[in-house]
Design a protein around this motif. Structure first.
Motif, PDB file in Angstrom:
ATOM      1  N   UNK A  86       0.831  -1.214   0.000  1.00 21.77           N
ATOM      2  CA  UNK A  86       0.000   0.000   0.000  1.00 21.77           C
ATOM      3  C   UNK A  86       0.863   1.262   0.000  1.00 21.77           C
ATOM      4  N   UNK A  87       2.097   1.135   0.459  1.00 20.00           N
ATOM      5  CA  UNK A  87       3.008   2.273   0.539  1.00 20.00           C
ATOM      6  C   UNK A  87       4.004   2.284  -0.628  1.00 20.00           C
ATOM      7  N   UNK A  88       3.798   1.347  -1.557  1.00 18.60           N
ATOM      8  CA  UNK A  88       4.709   1.246  -2.688  1.00 18.60           C
ATOM      9  C   UNK A  88       6.071   0.711  -2.306  1.00 18.60           C
ATOM     10  N   UNK A  89       6.121  -0.073  -1.223  1.00 14.85           N
ATOM     11  CA  UNK A  89       7.395  -0.595  -0.730  1.00 14.85           C
ATOM     12  C   UNK A  89       7.461  -2.108  -0.900  1.00 14.85           C
ATOM     13  N   UNK A 136      20.020 -14.826   9.952  1.00 16.42           N
ATOM     14  CA  UNK A 136      20.438 -13.632   9.214  1.00 16.42           C
ATOM     15  C   UNK A 136      19.238 -12.690   9.104  1.00 16.42           C
ATOM     16  N   UNK A 137      19.152 -11.718   9.991  1.00 21.48           N
ATOM     17  CA  UNK A 137      18.008 -10.806   9.975  1.00 21.48           C
ATOM     18  C   UNK A 137      17.916 -10.055   8.653  1.00 21.48           C
ATOM     19  N   UNK A 138      16.692  -9.845   8.164  1.00 18.81           N
ATOM     20  CA  UNK A 138      16.541  -9.079   6.920  1.00 18.81           C
ATOM     21  C   UNK A 138      16.970  -7.629   7.126  1.00 18.81           C
ATOM     22  N   UNK A 139      17.422  -7.020   6.065  1.00 18.91           N
ATOM     23  CA  UNK A 139      17.849  -5.628   6.115  1.00 18.91           C
ATOM     24  C   UNK A 139      16.759  -4.743   5.510  1.00 18.91           C
ATOM     25  N   UNK A 140      16.347  -3.718   6.267  1.00 18.67           N
ATOM     26  CA  UNK A 140      15.307  -2.811   5.795  1.00 18.67           C
ATOM     27  C   UNK A 140      15.827  -1.385   5.750  1.00 18.67           C
ATOM     28  N   UNK A 141      15.302  -0.623   4.801  1.00 20.12           N
ATOM     29  CA  UNK A 141      15.631   0.799   4.742  1.00 20.12           C
ATOM     30  C   UNK A 141      14.905   1.514   5.879  1.00 20.12           C
ATOM     31  N   UNK A 142      15.296   2.752   6.140  1.00 19.76           N
ATOM     32  CA  UNK A 142      14.648   3.528   7.196  1.00 19.76           C
ATOM     33  C   UNK A 142      13.156   3.679   6.909  1.00 19.76           C
ATOM     34  N   UNK A 147       7.377   1.971   8.257  1.00 20.56           N
ATOM     35  CA  UNK A 147       6.086   1.379   7.913  1.00 20.56           C
ATOM     36  C   UNK A 147       5.872   0.064   8.657  1.00 20.56           C
ATOM     37  N   UNK A 148       6.904  -0.706   8.807  1.00 19.46           N
ATOM     38  CA  UNK A 148       6.781  -1.992   9.494  1.00 19.46           C
ATOM     39  C   UNK A 148       6.473  -1.816  10.977  1.00 19.46           C
ATOM     40  N   UNK A 149       7.115  -0.847  11.609  1.00 22.56           N
ATOM     41  CA  UNK A 149       6.989  -0.701  13.066  1.00 22.56           C
ATOM     42  C   UNK A 149       6.045   0.412  13.502  1.00 22.56           C
ATOM     43  N   UNK A 150       5.796   1.375  12.604  1.00 25.66           N
ATOM     44  CA  UNK A 150       4.970   2.517  12.986  1.00 25.66           C
ATOM     45  C   UNK A 150       5.721   3.507  13.841  1.00 25.66           C
ATOM     46  N   UNK A 151       7.053   3.429  13.848  1.00 30.19           N
ATOM     47  CA  UNK A 151       7.858   4.314  14.689  1.00 30.19           C
ATOM     48  C   UNK A 151       8.834   5.125  13.851  1.00 30.19           C
ATOM     49  N   UNK A 152       9.051   6.345  14.286  1.00 26.90           N
ATOM     50  CA  UNK A 152      10.083   7.184  13.716  1.00 26.90           C
ATOM     51  C   UNK A 152      11.305   7.126  14.624  1.00 26.90           C
TER      52      UNK A 152
END
Length: 311
Positions: A86-89, A136-142, A147-152
């Protein structure tokens, strides 16, 4: 039980087992609910040692098997992917990790029971040892993390109330919590605290019941006659000398003796009968709560099936 023993039992911590819960009476019970006399330890006429996979404690239906947990994990990933789109990610669904830890809920609950496994791996877990399958934890962009956590990063509370990414409002708790709500609503995802607490408490309590402590003493005496000094099987599992990356010759010898002594004193029959009785009592005392737990589990798995069917 030592932390080393808990890790050795489960490969991940207490899942006893975790991971790790079931109903099957190997010995009769008296009207008082106590294990009957035939469950008492004896050094006479050793019977075949029950395999962990053949035992099922009353709590098992209320917890999640390895396959059921894998189903929830896969369905959660599918829901998170849909949310991120939904966020184009992008959100890549990783292939399932190799299974680690005990094979079933009962596997290693009472320690080793398989002579072949003891001879091959000692107290180690062979090809299911977590140390041979590094995570091996996945790597996510900021942006993906937001979007995944709802936190800034560095922000909390009011700063995150109206969080948007690419012009789309981020759901409370991000896509992680949205996926959880999609499977469990407002409840806990996976095994409930009620079932988990009962599972742990009955295991712990069983080790103090007279029939089990007598069986431990008989097992300890058998081990002492073979040159090894341990008060109970959990101490053998947690022996710090056996915490290396691979089993040592001494570990293999102790593990083999452990299994033989369990068989000679009927330790598994006794321990299982005692804990099964404790679990039946615990479930009966909280029948309404356990009925709700089973209903929630059934609903979660049904929702997971629907998600996986429609993907």
């Amino acid at each position: 039980m030592s932390s080393a023993a808990r890790q050795r039992l489960t490969g991940r911590g207490v899942r006893v087992g975790l991971a790790g819960l079931m109903c099957f009476a190997l010995a009769g019970c008296s009207s008082s609910g106590q294990p009957a006399a035939e469950a008492r330890p004896t050094t006479q006429s050793p019977s075949a040692l029950p395999a962990g996979a053949d035992l099922h404690l009353p709590i098992e239906p209320y917890l999640f098997s390895e396959a059921e947990t894998a189903k929830l994990t896969r369905a959660g990933a599918v829901l998170r992917k849909a949310c991120m789109q939904r966020f184009g990610l992008d959100y890549a669904i990783s292939p399932a990790d190799p299974p680690t830890g005990p094979r079933t809920f009962m596997d290693r609950r009472y320690g080793l029971t398989d002579p072949a496994e003891a001879a091959a791996n000692g107290y180690h877990l062979g090809d299911r040892d977590p140390r041979t399958h590094p995570v091996r934890p996945p790597q996510f962009s900021a942006e993906q993390q937001q979007v995944l956590t709802g936190h800034l990063p560095g922000k909390t509370g009011a700063d995150e109330t109206n969080l948007q990414v690419n012009g789309v409002p981020v759901p409370p708790g991000g896509c992680y919590d949205e996926a959880k709500r999609g499977l469990a609503g407002s409840g806990d995802l996976g095994p409930s605290s009620v079932a988990q607490q009962a599972n742990f408490q009955t295991f712990k309590a069983s080790m103090s019941v007279a029939q089990v402590t007598q069986a431990f003493e008989a097992w300890s005496g058998c081990m002492r006659n073979r040159g090894y000094s341990y008060p109970n099987p959990m101490d053998a599992i947690g022996d710090r000398r056996f915490l290396g990356d691979s089993p040592t010759p001494l570990e293999l010898q102790v593990a083999a003796a452990d299994v033989i002594c369990k068989q000679q004193v009927h330790l598994i029959d006794t321990w299982f009968a005692v804990e099964a009785s404790l679990q039946k009592e615990s479930i009966a005392r909280q029948q309404a709560e356990f009925t709700a737990v089973l209903a929630a589990k059934t609903e979660e798995l049904a929702k997971a099936d629907a998600v996986l069917r429609d993907q």
